[in-house]
Design a protein around this motif. Structure first.
Motif, PDB file in Angstrom:
ATOM      1  N   UNK B 263      -4.155  10.033  12.373  1.00 48.69           N
ATOM      2  CA  UNK B 263      -4.458   8.723  12.219  1.00 48.69           C
ATOM      3  C   UNK B 263      -4.805   8.082  10.693  1.00 48.69           C
ATOM      4  N   UNK B 264      -5.493   9.001  10.256  1.00 52.53           N
ATOM      5  CA  UNK B 264      -6.225   8.782   8.966  1.00 52.53           C
ATOM      6  C   UNK B 264      -5.044   8.997   7.788  1.00 52.53           C
ATOM      7  N   UNK B 265      -4.476  10.176   7.814  1.00 55.90           N
ATOM      8  CA  UNK B 265      -3.678  10.542   6.613  1.00 55.90           C
ATOM      9  C   UNK B 265      -2.343   9.920   7.057  1.00 55.90           C
ATOM     10  N   UNK B 266      -1.850  10.212   8.326  1.00 56.83           N
ATOM     11  CA  UNK B 266      -0.628  10.005   8.811  1.00 56.83           C
ATOM     12  C   UNK B 266      -0.226   8.323   8.688  1.00 56.83           C
ATOM     13  N   UNK B 267      -0.794   7.754   9.830  1.00 63.78           N
ATOM     14  CA  UNK B 267      -0.601   6.455   9.881  1.00 63.78           C
ATOM     15  C   UNK B 267      -1.295   5.666   8.756  1.00 63.78           C
ATOM     16  N   UNK B 268      -2.385   5.965   8.265  1.00 67.24           N
ATOM     17  CA  UNK B 268      -2.764   5.194   6.817  1.00 67.24           C
ATOM     18  C   UNK B 268      -1.812   5.303   6.022  1.00 67.24           C
ATOM     19  N   UNK B 269      -1.377   6.198   5.459  1.00 66.08           N
ATOM     20  CA  UNK B 269      -0.517   6.541   4.556  1.00 66.08           C
ATOM     21  C   UNK B 269       1.128   5.585   4.710  1.00 66.08           C
ATOM     22  N   UNK B 270       1.618   5.807   5.884  1.00 61.52           N
ATOM     23  CA  UNK B 270       2.676   5.226   6.405  1.00 61.52           C
ATOM     24  C   UNK B 270       2.460   3.404   6.554  1.00 61.52           C
ATOM     25  N   UNK B 271       1.101   3.134   6.815  1.00 61.08           N
ATOM     26  CA  UNK B 271       1.201   1.401   6.806  1.00 61.08           C
ATOM     27  C   UNK B 271       0.924   0.981   5.312  1.00 61.08           C
ATOM     28  N   UNK B 272       0.535   2.088   4.553  1.00 63.22           N
ATOM     29  CA  UNK B 272       0.396   1.900   3.128  1.00 63.22           C
ATOM     30  C   UNK B 272       1.875   1.664   2.534  1.00 63.22           C
ATOM     31  N   UNK B 273       2.675   2.397   2.921  1.00 63.38           N
ATOM     32  CA  UNK B 273       4.046   2.430   2.399  1.00 63.38           C
ATOM     33  C   UNK B 273       4.554   0.972   3.019  1.00 63.38           C
ATOM     34  N   UNK B 274       4.653   0.642   4.338  1.00 64.56           N
ATOM     35  CA  UNK B 274       4.872  -0.568   4.975  1.00 64.56           C
ATOM     36  C   UNK B 274       4.432  -1.788   4.168  1.00 64.56           C
ATOM     37  N   UNK B 275       3.223  -1.866   3.827  1.00 57.44           N
ATOM     38  CA  UNK B 275       2.599  -2.935   3.000  1.00 57.44           C
ATOM     39  C   UNK B 275       3.504  -3.071   1.777  1.00 57.44           C
ATOM     40  N   UNK B 276       3.670  -1.883   0.925  1.00 56.29           N
ATOM     41  CA  UNK B 276       4.377  -1.827  -0.181  1.00 56.29           C
ATOM     42  C   UNK B 276       5.681  -2.306  -0.097  1.00 56.29           C
ATOM     43  N   UNK B 277       6.527  -1.864   1.234  1.00 55.64           N
ATOM     44  CA  UNK B 277       7.914  -2.293   1.221  1.00 55.64           C
ATOM     45  C   UNK B 277       7.998  -3.723   1.360  1.00 55.64           C
ATOM     46  N   UNK B 278       7.306  -4.500   2.189  1.00 55.31           N
ATOM     47  CA  UNK B 278       7.295  -5.671   2.294  1.00 55.31           C
ATOM     48  C   UNK B 278       6.636  -6.816   1.465  1.00 55.31           C
ATOM     49  N   UNK B 279       5.912  -6.207   0.546  1.00 54.08           N
ATOM     50  CA  UNK B 279       5.410  -6.881  -0.555  1.00 54.08           C
ATOM     51  C   UNK B 279       6.282  -7.626  -1.284  1.00 54.08           C
ATOM     52  N   UNK B 280       5.806  -8.569  -1.798  1.00 52.82           N
ATOM     53  CA  UNK B 280       6.610  -9.478  -2.964  1.00 52.82           C
ATOM     54  C   UNK B 280       6.762  -8.561  -4.228  1.00 52.82           C
ATOM     55  N   UNK B 281       7.722  -8.544  -4.967  1.00 52.27           N
ATOM     56  CA  UNK B 281       7.558  -7.782  -6.027  1.00 52.27           C
ATOM     57  C   UNK B 281       7.224  -8.943  -7.025  1.00 52.27           C
ATOM     58  N   UNK B 282       7.080  -8.450  -8.405  1.00 51.80           N
ATOM     59  CA  UNK B 282       6.651  -9.391  -9.760  1.00 51.80           C
ATOM     60  C   UNK B 282       7.619 -10.755  -9.433  1.00 51.80           C
ATOM     61  N   UNK B 283       6.863 -11.702  -9.873  1.00 53.07           N
ATOM     62  CA  UNK B 283       7.706 -12.962 -10.124  1.00 53.07           C
ATOM     63  C   UNK B 283       7.792 -13.369 -11.686  1.00 53.07           C
ATOM     64  N   UNK B 284       8.926 -13.861 -11.888  1.00 54.50           N
ATOM     65  CA  UNK B 284       8.884 -14.692 -13.362  1.00 54.50           C
ATOM     66  C   UNK B 284       8.871 -15.973 -13.265  1.00 54.50           C
ATOM     67  N   UNK B 285       8.366 -16.789 -14.094  1.00 54.91           N
ATOM     68  CA  UNK B 285       8.796 -18.275 -14.100  1.00 54.91           C
ATOM     69  C   UNK B 285      10.048 -18.559 -14.827  1.00 54.91           C
ATOM     70  N   UNK B 286      10.693 -17.465 -15.212  1.00 57.45           N
ATOM     71  CA  UNK B 286      11.941 -17.967 -15.955  1.00 57.45           C
ATOM     72  C   UNK B 286      12.986 -18.198 -15.035  1.00 57.45           C
ATOM     73  N   UNK B 287      13.858 -18.980 -15.590  1.00 57.12           N
ATOM     74  CA  UNK B 287      15.004 -19.474 -14.704  1.00 57.12           C
ATOM     75  C   UNK B 287      16.177 -18.646 -14.980  1.00 57.12           C
TER      76      UNK B 287
END
Lengths: 578, 292, 396
Positions: B263-287
């Motif tokens: 649970x702690x190592x396995x699911x914890x790490x995998x949920x961490x990856x999931x959060x990373x995968x779905x997170x927005x990447x850096x944004x810029x104001x440039x067009x």
């Protein structure tokens, strides 16, 4: 409904994309299409839109773990011998040389010590099994807490619950295959459970084991179940689960641009295929790392199964911990009528209780729709706080599960906390009933409090953390209205029980029906979102306040106006301002 | 370097190389230590004192440290209400004393369900004296000889290997029910526990089997013979020295700790990856120059 | 009720209605898209490309290392040890994990940094099929049923259903030979002590130490000694002599015998024995009980010497060995069966008979008697013959 269709995936149109010059891939695709007619399916699904959120990937943990199980499992079957025939071990692990053991155990030792990568694959397989079931559980919790189990997805919930049950049985049969001391003790317990079934117990037991325990048939039979029967059913159910997911399209969180009638996100090709493929490799990679670094189920230390040997700390794998705990807590009730024995102490906690709980879990969407009367389709998710009774019910079930889980490890809790194992058992006997109720009450009130907070934010804006002092001397925290997107998102919820579904007519005599009474309790105390009037009133009030503070606007008040860190107030973005 | 300069610098002042001072210091320490080790009197050498002297010395120590619970003559102490303060030591033998006092269990620090090990209060001389005294009260198990408990005294590797195998079977039959399959320990009723064996000295394991401390059963020589006891110790030592073939052992506690890690190592790490995968990447104001 | 997605309520004050919610705020529409640095800046794009390619390269390196580890690092107990862990498993696991993980991270970075991330919108359709489709399907079914005539030919229909239902019976019947019944096994006795009510113990059978198989004299044991014991037949002996081929227990019959005959011997101070029955069956304070827990059958040998409570490690059932194995804590429902002990002419401990009641977990057909009734039943058929081995009331 003004849906901005300018951004709809244009490949969902009605004219086929024309293939230009016949590339190699194009030629291959044409060959296939002429025989399989795949373009019709491809047209609709290649660019299918899926919404994006990390909590939607929890089911994928389970899915990819299952694939890892299939791959590592096939590897193991190439060397494993599912036979209880006795032999004298003369292999490469010295402390067991000369000892009688079954072929199954000897082959497990062979895989662990003589097949390169064998121990790795054994451990990968076992870790993946644990992640499979844990993944299904977190996925179940996410689905339930966000209301994704409501119509039209009730059947998918049923399929998912069956997957969970079958996965648990698959795990149990799997770790019993090496016929080591620990898992053999588990099989002995299973023998006791089956024997305890009234009327047919000994018959089923003898049929299962091919005679008396341990016999020489149980391992080969569990092998068939583990390698053929259950994986087949699992594959079919997973396929159905995925099919329904694709057909219904995935649910999405409410937000700007999102409606019940659309789905906003990214197309399957290339975004989701890449992310899913990447996640598959991630799950496989993490599992392989765990298999390489973390030792589990060291069968050589347990020794072969012997009905006269046992180890302290005999527990099943974690996912069977809760029936084991229930078994430990149950008082020793046995009834004897006319020469027969009714073993309530085994039958109730191991056969009846899990059966009842699984059935309840299976039926949760139907129970909920009966109570609420909600017959509408739902594709927007709910925040857990917006369904306080539902959230609290699942938290209470989780607490019940946790109490049994702790009871299953009561001897380890005793030695780690230097406590009396007897006292722990007595305490848990009470907690099993008391703790879920307390958890329910606390969770429900917490959700309602969060709802109230949301309403406050909607009406009065969010706290900026900037304290203003008026010339008269009073302090006030500056509130700013929520950005349009957040405010809109907060209002996307049902107002009141009646909007969700109709109440029952009272029975003749004026009494309310059972359903009506439960329904009232279900919605009791929910903090409803503000009405339009309240909202407009609040906005006017906010404007007044803004006027009053206008004199203070534009002046930086963080102390830097006197040093060289001064800057124009308007440039500084406020907390949460986008 | 500044610290070195202060002490070593002075030594190096008259020497050709700056670090020479450090080498001189090191040599001096080594020589002094070596001389001390060779010439100082061995503290744990067997006391060649007279047997009677030892018993007398033991009695003195006993009266001071043990008699408050075990009675003036080791006869045990029971309160008026019938509560046992300290069991009778008549007949427990020198081995029991060596075990209890040597592992620091006795003198007991505080009453409780389980006597815990702690740093021993007495040195080995005093322990031998106490053991001699208690052994003199009545015949009982004697302190074992090195050949009885030390697995390194097997005459060949093959003999040791066979002993490990036999010891393993005896261990799994008699010991794992309380002490767990790796010797990591287990729970007993009402707050007691069978302790971890992997860090225990072989002599104490032998003595524990022989004398059955606290709620442990006896495994007298008529139950498990001395050769079998040695085989068990050889197995425990083998367990201790065995590398983790599959990696980190997670405490040797079985499925409970495995589940925790999943649970702690396995699911914890995998949920961490999931959060990373779905997170927005850096944004810029440039067009972008041209429309998408 | 049709699963209609459009709300029937009218617009309220010009605000737009969301399906299922009343009007409060209009849907502001999709947020304005913000580009990523990799979309607008070619240098950032190239850097991201290189980053992704690096991950794939790392994966390839790990794969090569995996193959090298497989060839070069020996596994098993004779293999090298790194950091206290088996080197082969460590090397193979870390390299395989790296190989897979780097591909995963690379592909995901590719998707996040380089693939287009403009949000697109797709229309949902109700889960239900359209009315016309439903009507067409219903019509098709109707005509099919009509043409088959199943509706208006009840004789055909019912006889078909009946015959198909009957086919379920062979499916169940052919599973009968999965195993015998307890009754079969007791009648035919395919091996010694067959059936849930018997074990291999018999009168005069010596009690021997488990693993080593040596017989036990009462003088061997001190007060507080716990012996894990078996009947000598497990080690192929009877009265100290080797048995013939046909009596020798091997394979499955040996395991079955062990799973019922395992016994614990405890020497107590005779004054500590509480139950008269226990005392009758003891020899100089030595008592013998079944090692198999009456809960679900785990072997028990966790004895708390000072209280002579026997604790089962599986579910913590606790039995009092001074009081006929009575349950004093835990989920077991029944006392632990006691084995009557005697001494043979060579001075070795022997059983006076088989266990007087079935050992192990309870089952439906099991008649359960109190300890006193069990003793009375035993005494009636065995007390006389047991005197040969020194049996007398009040114990030896």
């Amino acid at each position: 409904m003004s849906v901005d269709t300018s951004k709809v995936a244009s490949s969902n149109g009605t004219t086929a994309a024309s293939t230009s010059a016949p590339t190699k891939a194009g030629a291959a695709a044409a060959w296939a299409d002429e025989r399989l007619g795949l373009a019709a399916v491809g047209k609709k699904n290649l660019r299918k839109i899926f919404p994006d959120h990390w909590s939607f990937m929890l089911g994928e943990i389970a899915l990819w773990s299952f694939v890892v199980l299939l791959i590592s499992g096939v590897f193991l079957t190439l060397w494993f011998k599912p036979s209880m025939g006795e032999l004298t071990y003369q292999g490469s692990y010295p402390p067991l040389r000369g000892i009688q053991m079954s072929e199954a155990y000897a082959s497990a030792l062979h895989i662990s010590f003589d097949v390169r990568g064998g121990l790795l694959m054994r451990q990968v397989h076992h870790w993946a099994a644990m992640l499979f079931i844990a993944g299904m559980m977190v996925h179940l919790l996410r689905v339930f807490f966000t209301g994704a189990h409501r119509k039209p997805r009730e059947l998918n919930w049923v399929i998912g619950s069956l997957l969970l049950i079958l996965g648990t049985i698959e795990g149990f049969t799997g770790y019993s295959l090496p016929d080591d001391l620990l898992s053999g003790t588990g099989i002995r317990s299973m023998n006791g459970f089956v024997q305890s079934i009234p009327i047919v117990g000994t018959y089923v037991d003898f049929l299962l084991f091919g005679g008396e325990f341990p016999g020489d048939s149980i391992i080969p039979r569990l092998y068939t179940v583990h390698v053929l029967l259950i994986p087949g059913i699992l594959l079919a159910l997973i396929a159905a689960h995925m099919l329904l997911l694709v057909y219904h399209k995935h649910t999405q969180w409410p937000g700007p641009g999102r409606e019940e009638t659309n789905v906003v996100g990214y197309p399957m090709l290339p975004n989701y295929i890449s992310k899913m493929t990447g996640f598959f490799f991630t799950v496989f990679g993490v599992t392989a790392l765990m298999g390489g670094l973390l030792s589990l189920n060291p069968v050589w230390k347990f020794g072969p199964y012997d009905p006269t040997k046992v180890t302290a700390g005999s527990q099943p794998d974690w996912y069977m911990g809760w029936p084991d705990g229930a078994l430990r807590l149950m008082p020793g009730w046995e009834s004897h009528f006319w020469g027969s024995t009714w073993s309530w102490n085994i039958f109730l906690p191991v056969i009846v209780m899990p059966g009842v709980l699984f059935t309840i879990v299976l039926l949760l969407p139907f129970i909920e729709s009966w109570i609420t009367g909600d017959k509408r389709e739902h594709h927007l998710l709910q925040r857990p706080r917006n369904a306080p009774t539902r959230t609290a019910t699942m938290v209470a079930l989780m607490t019940l599960y946790a109490m049994f889980w702790m009871a299953g490890g009561n001897d380890l809790i005793a030695i780690k906390l230097h406590a009396s194992i007897n006292q722990i058992s007595y305490a848990l006997r009470a907690l099993v009933f008391v703790a879920p109720v307390i958890a329910f009450i606390i969770t429900r009130r917490w959700c309602i409090a969060l709802q109230r907070h949301d309403n406050e934010t909607l009406l009065h804006g969010y706290e900026t953390g900037i304290i203003l002092r008026s010339p008269e001397g009073s302090y006030a925290e500056k509130h700013l209205p929520l950005p349009e997107e957040s405010a809109f998102t907060l209002t996307v919820r049902d107002r009141g029980a009646d909007e969700v579904g109709p109440d029952d007519e009272p029975k003749p005599g004026g009494k309310k029906t059972l359903r009506s009474r439960i329904r009232t309790l279900y919605y009791e105390d929910d903090a409803q979102k503000p009405t339009l009037e309240e909202l407009e009133e609040a906005h006017e009030h906010a404007e007044h306040e803004a006027h009053a503070l206008a004199a203070l606007e534009g002046h930086q008040a963080d102390g830097h106006q006197f040093d060289d860190h001064y800057h124009e107030a308007g440039e500084e973005p406020l907390r949460g301002g986008h | 370097m500044r610290f070195l300069n202060r002490s070593v610098g002075r030594l190096s002042r008259h020497r050709r190389r700056p670090l020479a001072g450090a080498v001189v210091l090191l040599l001096a320490l080594l020589v002094t230590g070596g001389l001390y080790a060779v010439l100082s009197p061995a503290s744990s050498a067997e006391d060649k004192a007279d047997q009677a002297d030892q018993v007398a010395k033991g009695r003195e120590l006993f009266l001071v440290s043990c008699s408050t619970c075990h009675g003036q003559n080791g006869e045990g102490l029971v309160t008026q209400k019938g509560k046992l303060l300290g069991p009778s030591l008549v007949g427990v033998g020198a081995a029991a004393v060596d075990f209890q006092v040597g592992t620091g269990r006795m003198p007991m620090a505080q009453p409780g369900a389980q006597v815990e090990t702690k740093r021993p209060t007495f040195d080995q001389d005093d322990i031998n004296a106490l053991a001699a005294y208690v052994g003199s009260l009545a015949p009982g198990p004697a302190i074992p000889d090195k050949n009885q408990y030390d697995p390194s005294t097997y005459s060949s590797d093959k003999e040791k290997e066979q002993a490990v195998t036999l010891g393993g079977q005896i261990f799994l039959t008699n010991c794992t029910a309380c002490h767990n399959f790796t010797g990591a320990g287990g729970a007993m009723p009402r707050g007691g526990h069978a302790p971890r064996l992997l860090d225990t000295d072989p002599k104490y394991i032998y003595e524990a089997m022989l004398t059955g401390p606290q709620s442990m059963d006896n495994f007298s020589d008529g139950n498990i013979s001395p050769e079998e006891k040695k085989a068990v110790i050889a197995y425990i030592e083998n367990m201790r020295e065995q590398p983790g073939y599959g990696g980190f052992s997670l405490g040797g506690l079985g499925p409970v700790s495995e589940g925790l890690f999943a649970w702690v190592a396995g699911i914890g790490v995998l949920i961490g990856f999931a959060v990373w995968i779905a997170a927005h990447t850096t944004r810029t104001n440039k067009k972008k120059g041209t429309a998408q | 009720m049709s699963s209609d997605l459009t709300s029937p309520e009218a617009a309220h004050d010009g605000h737009e209605l969301n399906a299922h919610t009343d009007a409060l705020l209009p849907n502001p529409g999709l947020e304005e898209h913000h580009w990523r640095p990799t979309d607008v800046d070619p240098k950032a794009e190239k850097r991201a490309e290189r980053q992704v390619a690096t991950f794939f390269a790392l994966s390839a390196i790990c794969t090569v290392l995996f193959v090298l580890s497989y060839i070069l690092v020996k596994g098993g107990p004779d293999g090298p040890v790194w950091l206290g862990w088996g080197a082969s498993n460590l090397a193979l696991g870390v390299t395989l994990g790296g190989a897979l993980l780097f591909i995963g991270i690379g592909v995901i970075q590719w998707a996040r940094k380089l693939m287009t991330d403009v949000e697109l919108v797709e229309v949902r359709h109700p889960a239900a099929s359209s009315e016309s489709d439903r009507a067409a399907t219903v019509a098709a079914l109707k005509s099919a049923l009509e043409e088959s005539g199943i509706g208006r030919r009840p004789l055909l229909r019912n006889s078909l259903i009946g015959s198909i239902a009957l086919l379920g019976v062979p499916a169940i019947v052919v599973l009968k030979d999965l195993g015998p019944t307890n009754h079969d096994v007791e009648q035919t006795q395919p091996y010694a002590g067959a059936g849930l009510e018997h074990t291999v113990w018999s009168r005069g059978m010596r009690v021997v130490r488990d693993v080593v198989g040596t017989p036990i004299r009462p003088s061997d044991l001190e007060i507080g000694d716990l012996v894990n014991a078996e009947p000598e037949l497990i080690f192929g002996k009877r009265d100290g002599e080797e048995v013939d081929e046909d009596e020798l227990l091997e394979g499955a019959p040996l395991q079955v015998a062990k799973s019922k005959a395992a016994t614990v011997l405890l020497r107590m101070d005779p004054d500590d024995i509480v139950s008269d029955v226990t005392r009758n069956w003891s020899v100089e304070g030595i008592v013998a009980y079944s090692k198999i827990c009456t809960h679900v059958g785990c072997p028990i040998s966790l004895n708390e010497r000072t209280t002579h409570h026997l604790l089962c490690p599986c579910h913590q059932s606790t039995f009092d060995l001074a009081d006929a194995g009575k349950v004093i804590f835990g989920p077991a429902g029944r006392h632990l069966p006691q084995l009557p002990l005697g001494v043979d002419e060579d001075g070795f401990l022997v059983a006076l008979s088989d266990y007087p009641e079935p050992v192990g977990p309870s089952y439906w057909e099991r008649n359960t008697y109190s300890v006193e009734d069990v003793f009375k039943g035993w005494a009636k058929s065995n007390a006389q013959a047991a005197e040969e081995y020194g049996y007398k009331e009040g114990g030896q």
